[in-house]
Design a protein around this motif. Structure first.
Motif, PDB file in Angstrom:
ATOM      1  N   GLN A  22      -6.149   2.517   3.091  1.00 49.58           N
ATOM      2  CA  GLN A  22      -5.300   3.232   3.110  1.00 49.58           C
ATOM      3  C   GLN A  22      -5.094   3.904   1.727  1.00 49.58           C
ATOM      4  O   GLN A  22      -4.922   5.043   1.478  1.00 49.58           O
ATOM      5  CB  GLN A  22      -3.809   2.651   3.266  1.00 49.58           C
ATOM      6  CG  GLN A  22      -2.539   3.520   3.695  1.00 49.58           C
ATOM      7  CD  GLN A  22      -1.329   2.666   4.073  1.00 49.58           C
ATOM      8  OE1 GLN A  22      -1.401   1.369   3.976  1.00 49.58           O
ATOM      9  NE2 GLN A  22      -0.299   3.472   4.145  1.00 49.58           N
ATOM     10  N   VAL A  23      -5.178   3.144   0.633  1.00 48.23           N
ATOM     11  CA  VAL A  23      -5.131   3.636  -0.766  1.00 48.23           C
ATOM     12  C   VAL A  23      -6.207   4.429  -0.875  1.00 48.23           C
ATOM     13  O   VAL A  23      -6.626   5.575  -1.521  1.00 48.23           O
ATOM     14  CB  VAL A  23      -5.160   2.562  -1.675  1.00 48.23           C
ATOM     15  CG1 VAL A  23      -5.141   3.162  -3.122  1.00 48.23           C
ATOM     16  CG2 VAL A  23      -3.756   1.742  -1.408  1.00 48.23           C
ATOM     17  N   ILE A  46       1.147   4.193  -2.824  1.00 50.26           N
ATOM     18  CA  ILE A  46       0.824   5.733  -2.476  1.00 50.26           C
ATOM     19  C   ILE A  46       1.927   6.679  -2.735  1.00 50.26           C
ATOM     20  O   ILE A  46       2.037   7.536  -3.381  1.00 50.26           O
ATOM     21  CB  ILE A  46       0.453   5.853  -1.069  1.00 50.26           C
ATOM     22  CG1 ILE A  46      -0.991   5.250  -0.853  1.00 50.26           C
ATOM     23  CG2 ILE A  46       0.634   7.065  -0.562  1.00 50.26           C
ATOM     24  CD1 ILE A  46      -1.174   4.965   0.714  1.00 50.26           C
ATOM     25  N   GLU A  47       3.206   5.940  -2.615  1.00 50.08           N
ATOM     26  CA  GLU A  47       4.514   6.692  -2.801  1.00 50.08           C
ATOM     27  C   GLU A  47       4.823   6.847  -4.295  1.00 50.08           C
ATOM     28  O   GLU A  47       5.656   7.810  -4.451  1.00 50.08           O
ATOM     29  CB  GLU A  47       5.595   6.283  -1.938  1.00 50.08           C
ATOM     30  CG  GLU A  47       5.508   6.809  -0.426  1.00 50.08           C
ATOM     31  CD  GLU A  47       6.633   6.382   0.325  1.00 50.08           C
ATOM     32  OE1 GLU A  47       7.860   6.558  -0.330  1.00 50.08           O
ATOM     33  OE2 GLU A  47       6.441   5.721   1.440  1.00 50.08           O
ATOM     34  N   GLU A 100      -7.676  12.137  -0.049  1.00 45.28           N
ATOM     35  CA  GLU A 100      -6.903  13.240   0.255  1.00 45.28           C
ATOM     36  C   GLU A 100      -6.025  13.895  -1.222  1.00 45.28           C
ATOM     37  O   GLU A 100      -5.999  14.902  -1.255  1.00 45.28           O
ATOM     38  CB  GLU A 100      -5.724  12.562   1.136  1.00 45.28           C
ATOM     39  CG  GLU A 100      -6.031  12.274   2.492  1.00 45.28           C
ATOM     40  CD  GLU A 100      -5.014  11.523   3.166  1.00 45.28           C
ATOM     41  OE1 GLU A 100      -3.650  11.563   2.816  1.00 45.28           O
ATOM     42  OE2 GLU A 100      -5.309  11.044   4.143  1.00 45.28           O
ATOM     43  N   ALA A 101      -5.767  13.320  -2.195  1.00 49.25           N
ATOM     44  CA  ALA A 101      -5.230  13.776  -3.443  1.00 49.25           C
ATOM     45  C   ALA A 101      -6.151  14.495  -3.967  1.00 49.25           C
ATOM     46  O   ALA A 101      -6.153  15.514  -4.826  1.00 49.25           O
ATOM     47  CB  ALA A 101      -4.821  12.510  -4.094  1.00 49.25           C
ATOM     48  N   THR A 123      -8.599   0.870  -4.719  1.00 46.35           N
ATOM     49  CA  THR A 123      -9.422   1.201  -3.667  1.00 46.35           C
ATOM     50  C   THR A 123      -9.978   0.176  -2.625  1.00 46.35           C
ATOM     51  O   THR A 123     -10.780   0.534  -1.819  1.00 46.35           O
ATOM     52  CB  THR A 123     -10.678   2.180  -4.279  1.00 46.35           C
ATOM     53  OG1 THR A 123     -11.537   1.394  -5.010  1.00 46.35           O
ATOM     54  CG2 THR A 123     -10.334   3.412  -4.869  1.00 46.35           C
ATOM     55  N   GLU A 127       0.754  -1.209  -0.052  1.00 48.84           N
ATOM     56  CA  GLU A 127       0.140   0.025  -0.053  1.00 48.84           C
ATOM     57  C   GLU A 127       0.969   1.167  -0.094  1.00 48.84           C
ATOM     58  O   GLU A 127       0.613   2.118  -0.679  1.00 48.84           O
ATOM     59  CB  GLU A 127      -0.975   0.107   1.166  1.00 48.84           C
ATOM     60  CG  GLU A 127      -1.906  -1.078   1.267  1.00 48.84           C
ATOM     61  CD  GLU A 127      -1.536  -2.358   1.688  1.00 48.84           C
ATOM     62  OE1 GLU A 127      -0.363  -2.666   2.157  1.00 48.84           O
ATOM     63  OE2 GLU A 127      -2.463  -3.379   1.654  1.00 48.84           O
ATOM     64  N   GLN A 128       1.919   1.398   1.010  1.00 47.25           N
ATOM     65  CA  GLN A 128       2.901   2.592   1.033  1.00 47.25           C
ATOM     66  C   GLN A 128       3.697   2.758  -0.370  1.00 47.25           C
ATOM     67  O   GLN A 128       3.745   3.748  -0.972  1.00 47.25           O
ATOM     68  CB  GLN A 128       3.594   2.243   2.112  1.00 47.25           C
ATOM     69  CG  GLN A 128       4.423   3.843   2.377  1.00 47.25           C
ATOM     70  CD  GLN A 128       3.422   4.846   2.820  1.00 47.25           C
ATOM     71  OE1 GLN A 128       2.326   4.660   3.434  1.00 47.25           O
ATOM     72  NE2 GLN A 128       3.655   5.956   2.337  1.00 47.25           N
ATOM     73  N   HIS A 136      -6.031   7.797   0.833  1.00 50.29           N
ATOM     74  CA  HIS A 136      -4.820   8.604  -0.168  1.00 50.29           C
ATOM     75  C   HIS A 136      -5.760   9.356  -1.510  1.00 50.29           C
ATOM     76  O   HIS A 136      -5.363  10.208  -1.699  1.00 50.29           O
ATOM     77  CB  HIS A 136      -3.835   7.905  -0.493  1.00 50.29           C
ATOM     78  CG  HIS A 136      -2.833   8.636  -1.312  1.00 50.29           C
ATOM     79  ND1 HIS A 136      -1.998   9.718  -0.875  1.00 50.29           N
ATOM     80  CD2 HIS A 136      -2.407   8.423  -2.554  1.00 50.29           C
ATOM     81  CE1 HIS A 136      -1.107  10.084  -1.842  1.00 50.29           C
ATOM     82  NE2 HIS A 136      -1.383   9.257  -3.140  1.00 50.29           N
TER      83      HIS A 136
END
Length: 182
Positions: A106-107, A54-55, A113-114, A102, A50-51, A110
């Protein structure tokens, strides 16, 4: 490879795979193999799939071009940006990758938020009248709906229509929220 170049190689491999096949089809092992490293290094640098996602899936500044200029034509500019063959294609690919991921909370957080950081919040600052935050979020939802039609569903009528026609019709619907017409 240095730590920085290893991380960059992993990020580039992940970006390519997430955009090409989506979140579920991309594995930490396949990213590691493409980057020429052990899967344990992927986890050491990013912590989780997930991270890593996101990154590496970048949406920074996605709507800046459309948000520049007078608010009176913003609806058409947003729609034209989404449908643009150059920048819009990259944006649709990124959106497709994010939507496919989705199922990860966490995604999903994100993505919200994005969308807020790149479209809703900057737009809300430019709006006047009642309910500016709600209207800005609804504009983001309309843009998301158009992205859904062309990037996920690949609706042949919408995707096959002239950009000018979609910008005129859909842009007017977006513009109604921008202007605060109820």
């Amino acid at each position: 490879m240095t730590g920085t170049s290893t991380r960059a190689a992993i990020a580039e491999a992940a970006r390519r795979q997430f955009q090409a096949g989506g979140y579920a089809a991309t594995s930490v092992r396949s990213v590691a193999a493409e980057a020429g490293v052990d899967a344990a290094l992927v986890m050491r640098h990013f912590g989780s799939k997930e991270q890593l996602f996101i990154e590496t899936i970048d949406v920074e500044g996605a709507f800046e071009q459309a948000l520049d200029g007078p608010v009176g034509r913003l609806g058409e500019r947003l729609v034209s940006l989404v449908l643009d063959d150059g920048l819009g294609r990259v944006f649709r690919t990124t959106y497709r990758a994010m939507i496919r991921a989705t199922d990860s909370g966490q995604v999903r957080a994100h993505l919200l938020e994005a969308m807020d950081a790149t479209l809703a919040a900057p737009l809300a600052e430019r709006l006047s009248g009642p309910d500016v935050v709600l209207r800005a979020r609804l504009v983001a939802a309309q843009v998301g709906g158009l992205l859904e039609a062309v990037a996920i569903l690949e609706d042949p009528v919408v995707a096959g229509a002239a950009v000018e026609d979609v910008a005129r019709w859909y842009g007017a619907a977006v513009q109604a929220l921008v202007d605060g017409d109820a």
